[in-house]
Write an enzyme that holds these catalytic residues in place. Structure first.
Site, PDB file in Angstrom:
ATOM      1  N   ASN A  12       8.047  -3.164  -6.147  1.00  0.00           N
ATOM      2  CA  ASN A  12       7.202  -3.479  -7.300  1.00  0.00           C
ATOM      3  C   ASN A  12       7.715  -2.646  -8.471  1.00  0.00           C
ATOM      4  O   ASN A  12       7.471  -1.440  -8.531  1.00  0.00           O
ATOM      5  CB  ASN A  12       5.735  -3.121  -6.980  1.00  0.00           C
ATOM      6  CG  ASN A  12       4.836  -3.322  -8.187  1.00  0.00           C
ATOM      7  OD1 ASN A  12       5.224  -3.950  -9.170  1.00  0.00           O
ATOM      8  ND2 ASN A  12       3.625  -2.774  -8.120  1.00  0.00           N
ATOM      9  N   HIS A  18      -3.057  -6.190  -7.243  1.00  0.00           N
ATOM     10  CA  HIS A  18      -2.602  -4.795  -7.177  1.00  0.00           C
ATOM     11  C   HIS A  18      -3.703  -3.887  -7.731  1.00  0.00           C
ATOM     12  O   HIS A  18      -4.415  -4.261  -8.659  1.00  0.00           O
ATOM     13  CB  HIS A  18      -1.311  -4.644  -7.988  1.00  0.00           C
ATOM     14  CG  HIS A  18      -0.643  -3.322  -7.762  1.00  0.00           C
ATOM     15  ND1 HIS A  18      -1.036  -2.191  -8.424  1.00  0.00           N
ATOM     16  CD2 HIS A  18       0.372  -2.960  -6.932  1.00  0.00           C
ATOM     17  CE1 HIS A  18      -0.281  -1.170  -8.009  1.00  0.00           C
ATOM     18  NE2 HIS A  18       0.577  -1.621  -7.106  1.00  0.00           N
ATOM     19  N   GLU A  49      -3.638  -1.475  -9.671  1.00  0.00           N
ATOM     20  CA  GLU A  49      -3.561  -1.219 -11.123  1.00  0.00           C
ATOM     21  C   GLU A  49      -4.183  -2.365 -11.902  1.00  0.00           C
ATOM     22  O   GLU A  49      -4.774  -2.162 -12.959  1.00  0.00           O
ATOM     23  CB  GLU A  49      -2.095  -0.983 -11.528  1.00  0.00           C
ATOM     24  CG  GLU A  49      -1.605   0.387 -11.072  1.00  0.00           C
ATOM     25  CD  GLU A  49      -0.122   0.477 -10.794  1.00  0.00           C
ATOM     26  OE1 GLU A  49       0.641  -0.390 -11.254  1.00  0.00           O
ATOM     27  OE2 GLU A  49       0.274   1.429 -10.082  1.00  0.00           O
ATOM     28  N   GLU A  54      -2.762  -1.066   0.614  1.00  0.00           N
ATOM     29  CA  GLU A  54      -2.354  -0.005  -0.307  1.00  0.00           C
ATOM     30  C   GLU A  54      -3.554   0.888  -0.635  1.00  0.00           C
ATOM     31  O   GLU A  54      -4.353   0.567  -1.524  1.00  0.00           O
ATOM     32  CB  GLU A  54      -1.828  -0.606  -1.613  1.00  0.00           C
ATOM     33  CG  GLU A  54      -0.597  -1.459  -1.440  1.00  0.00           C
ATOM     34  CD  GLU A  54       0.294  -1.403  -2.676  1.00  0.00           C
ATOM     35  OE1 GLU A  54       1.468  -1.089  -2.510  1.00  0.00           O
ATOM     36  OE2 GLU A  54      -0.194  -1.642  -3.794  1.00  0.00           O
ATOM     37  N   SER A 114       3.331   5.318  -2.121  1.00  0.00           N
ATOM     38  CA  SER A 114       4.298   6.422  -2.046  1.00  0.00           C
ATOM     39  C   SER A 114       5.213   6.340  -0.825  1.00  0.00           C
ATOM     40  O   SER A 114       5.597   7.352  -0.251  1.00  0.00           O
ATOM     41  CB  SER A 114       3.585   7.781  -2.109  1.00  0.00           C
ATOM     42  OG  SER A 114       2.859   7.895  -3.316  1.00  0.00           O
ATOM     43  N   GLY A 167       6.720   1.041  -4.930  1.00  0.00           N
ATOM     44  CA  GLY A 167       6.780   1.175  -6.384  1.00  0.00           C
ATOM     45  C   GLY A 167       7.935   2.073  -6.804  1.00  0.00           C
ATOM     46  O   GLY A 167       9.090   1.642  -6.874  1.00  0.00           O
ATOM     47  N   GLY A 168       7.630   3.334  -7.036  1.00  0.00           N
ATOM     48  CA  GLY A 168       8.617   4.297  -7.563  1.00  0.00           C
ATOM     49  C   GLY A 168       9.971   4.258  -6.869  1.00  0.00           C
ATOM     50  O   GLY A 168      11.014   4.195  -7.540  1.00  0.00           O
TER      51      GLY A 168
END
Ligand code: PEP
Length: 255
Positions: A13, A98, A100, A170, A216, A237-238
């Site tokens: 993502n 998601h 967010e 998540e 994470s 993600g990151g």
């Protein structure tokens, strides 16, 4: 339960990151890392980079996903993009619900349900996100929260639609925080999601659904998370913005 029955999906993502030239650069770095792997690899890029990404992944086994979709087919919905528009562009996957979007953009279980239905009807594969807040985990109501989300987000789905949906567990407290769920917490929550589906649609349907862990996940912890019986991949993600780390996660999913 039988992990072998399910498709393993490793999805990045990218969130609101990468211009078109930057997207090409990252995809070119991921390409050799995605060669000869059995899992599904997806990059969920910003709308502006979708077409560029679709061109860049041609001839590879990397799929492209969007990060949201509107539930109506067309009309006066300024700023929105329909499922048919994504499909026509060549998009295969779409992230829906998601945390967010739930936190900053008023996403609810009702809209997640409508978006996921619309995506399925257009032939897209939804990656439907659920997960509890930190205070919900601390209040020991994770099971109740996640079960409710699954029931509401998938309300009215046929068994076939459930099977075609990828679910991403998540925990909100683990997203972008560097705090990963323990292997046991991730495995347990993905298992309880599978049990909810089994109760609603039967064991065969539950056994066929891909359930990812997200929060994470990185090059260091991916292998152990992915070993959990009910964890069939990751939404990342990151770490998906660094080709080397994403490559290590892909490798972990294929060993
Ligand atoms: C995500 O965006 O879905 C996510 C899990 O992010 P991160 O891996 O950075 O926690």
């Amino acid at each position: 339960m039988n992990k072998q029955l399910r498709k393993v999906v490793i999805a990045g993502n990218w969130k609101m990151n990468k211009t078109r030239p930057e997207a090409i650069e990252l995809i070119n770095q991921i390409k050799p890392l995605a060669d000869n792997v059995s899992c599904e690899i997806v990059v969920c890029v910003p709308y502006t980079a979708l077409e560029t990404a679709i061109q860049a992944v041609k001839g590879t086994n990397i799929k492209v996903g969007a990060q949201n979709v509107h539930f109506e087919k067309s009309g006066a919905f300024t700023g929105e993009i329909s499922a048919d528009m994504l499909k026509e562009l060549g998009v295969d996957y779409v992230i829906i619900g998601h945390s967010e979007r739930r936190q900053y953009f008023g996403e609810t279980d009702t809209t997640v349900n409508k978006r996921t239905k619309a995506a399925l009807q257009a032939g897209l594969i939804p990656i439907m996100c659920v997960g509890e807040l930190l205070e919900e985990r601390e209040a020991d109501i994770t099971e109740e929260v996640v079960s409710r989300q699954i029931k509401l987000d998938m309300a009215g789905f046929t068994a076939d639609e459930v099977k075609k949906t990828v679910i991403a567990y998540e925990p909100v407290w683990a997203i972008g925080t560097g705090k990963t769920a323990t292997n046991e917490q991730a495995g347990e929550a993905c298992g309880l999601i599978r049990n909810v589906i089994a109760k609603l649609h039967g064991k065969d349907v539950a056994d066929a659904v891909t359930i990812q862990y997200g929060g994470s996940m990185n090059a260091q912890n991916a292998a152990d998370l992915l070993k959990q019986e009910d964890v069939d991949g990751g939404l990342i993600g990151g770490a998906s913005l660094k080709a080397e780390d994403f490559g290590i996660i892909i490798k972990a999913a294929n060993t």
